[in-house]
Enzyme design. Structure first.
Site, short mmCIF file in Angstrom:
data_model
loop_
_atom_site.label_atom_id
_atom_site.label_comp_id
_atom_site.label_asym_id
_atom_site.label_seq_id
_atom_site.Cartn_x
_atom_site.Cartn_y
_atom_site.Cartn_z
N ASP A 1 0.89 -1.16 0.00
CA ASP A 1 0.00 0.00 0.00
C ASP A 1 0.93 1.22 0.00
O ASP A 1 2.09 1.12 0.41
CB ASP A 1 -0.88 -0.03 1.26
CG ASP A 1 -1.67 1.23 1.41
OD1 ASP A 1 -2.33 1.64 0.46
OD2 ASP A 1 -1.62 1.84 2.51
N ASP B 1 -0.06 5.05 0.80
CA ASP B 1 -0.29 6.04 1.87
C ASP B 1 -0.20 5.38 3.25
O ASP B 1 -1.00 4.51 3.58
CB ASP B 1 -1.69 6.64 1.71
CG ASP B 1 -1.86 7.45 0.43
OD1 ASP B 1 -0.92 8.15 0.05
OD2 ASP B 1 -2.94 7.36 -0.18
C1 BG6 Z 1 -5.80 5.69 0.05
C2 BG6 Z 1 -5.89 6.49 1.32
O1 BG6 Z 1 -4.49 5.26 -0.14
O2 BG6 Z 1 -6.20 6.48 -1.07
C3 BG6 Z 1 -7.29 7.04 1.50
O3 BG6 Z 1 -5.57 5.65 2.43
C4 BG6 Z 1 -7.67 7.85 0.25
O4 BG6 Z 1 -7.33 7.84 2.66
C5 BG6 Z 1 -7.54 6.97 -0.99
O5 BG6 Z 1 -9.01 8.33 0.36
C6 BG6 Z 1 -7.88 7.72 -2.27
O6 BG6 Z 1 -6.93 8.71 -2.49
P1 BG6 Z 1 -6.99 9.82 -3.63
O7 BG6 Z 1 -5.58 10.35 -3.67
O8 BG6 Z 1 -7.38 9.14 -4.89
O9 BG6 Z 1 -7.99 10.82 -3.19
MG MG Z 2 -2.66 3.18 3.60
#
Ligand code: BG6
Ligand code: MG
Length: 217
Positions: free
Chosen positions: A11, A13
């Protein structure tokens, strides 16, 4: 006997890079502007979840209904704030132990991939200097169903040319742990997910993870 781990799907984030706080700050700014109660406890539920599904969770506390058009505008506004924040990310924002883990796996001939719900994955990888590093990238731009659905991890395994049973997922979100298990993969829970009892392995962070024993398990 467990099948050998031939690929590790990370993963992004909260596992590779500390963007989870940027997500929080961007949603918080949007929620404050709308007068919607939002805190770090609610934020935990947004980990791994797509942008629109995150908004739906935030709107549980709203005092009125929002139209689909308003929702799209709010999600876009949050993303604007988020993009501003991630523009200043550098390789220094790579989380402790992540780089050493990635290098160790590559040395062992184990394939590495990203499996993230984020549509901002390409920008983030560029900012932290890892655009070319991974053997495969599966992200929010390429899937229909976000975690806890296994789609993003199954896509990553497919791009690596591996069976799910030969893949390990590394996750900080409960939704991601669930997704990995639903995809019949083993999973290492880190950060918030290190206390998830369903994870196959657990470590506070990648620096503390014992990959020697995980790979031999
Ligand atoms: C995930 C995060 O990796 O990505 C979430 O943990 C986030 O919090 C999701 O909502 C979507 O991210 P993005 O950048 O497409 O808004
Ligand atoms: Mg994550």
């Amino acid at each position: 006997m467990n099948e050998k781990i031939l690929g590790v799907i990370f993963d992004l984030d909260g596992v590779i890079v500390s963007t989870d706080n940027c997500h929080y700050l961007a949603w918080k700014r949007m929620a404050d502007e709308e007068g919607i109660a939002f805190d770090r406890t609610i934020n935990e539920r947004l980990r791994g979840v797509s942008r629109m599904e995150s908004l739906a969770i935030i709107l549980e506390k709203a005092s009125r209904q929002y139209s689909e058009e308003e929702k799209r505008a709010m999600a876009a506004r949050k993303n604007g704030y988020y993009v501003e924040l991630i523009a200043s990310l550098t390789p220094n924002d790579i989380l402790p132990g992540a780089m050493d883990t990635l290098k160790l796996l590559k040395q062992r001939g184990i394939k590495v991939a990203v499996g993230s719900s984020s549509r901002n994955t390409p920008v983030i990888l560029k900012q932290i200097g890892l655009s070319e590093f991974f053997d495969a990238v599966a992200d929010g731009n390429a899937i229909q169903n976000s975690k806890p659905d296994p789609e993003v991890f199954l896509l990553a395994a497919k791009l690596l040319n591996l069976n799910p049973s030969n893949c390990l997922v590394v996750e900080d979100a409960d939704a991601g742990v669930q997704a990995a298990l639903a995809g019949k993969m083993r999973v290492l829970g880190v950060g918030s997910a290190c206390v998830n009892p369903t994870a196959t392995f657990a470590a506070e962070n990648l620096e503390k993870a014992d990959f020697e024993s995980i790979l031999n398990a």
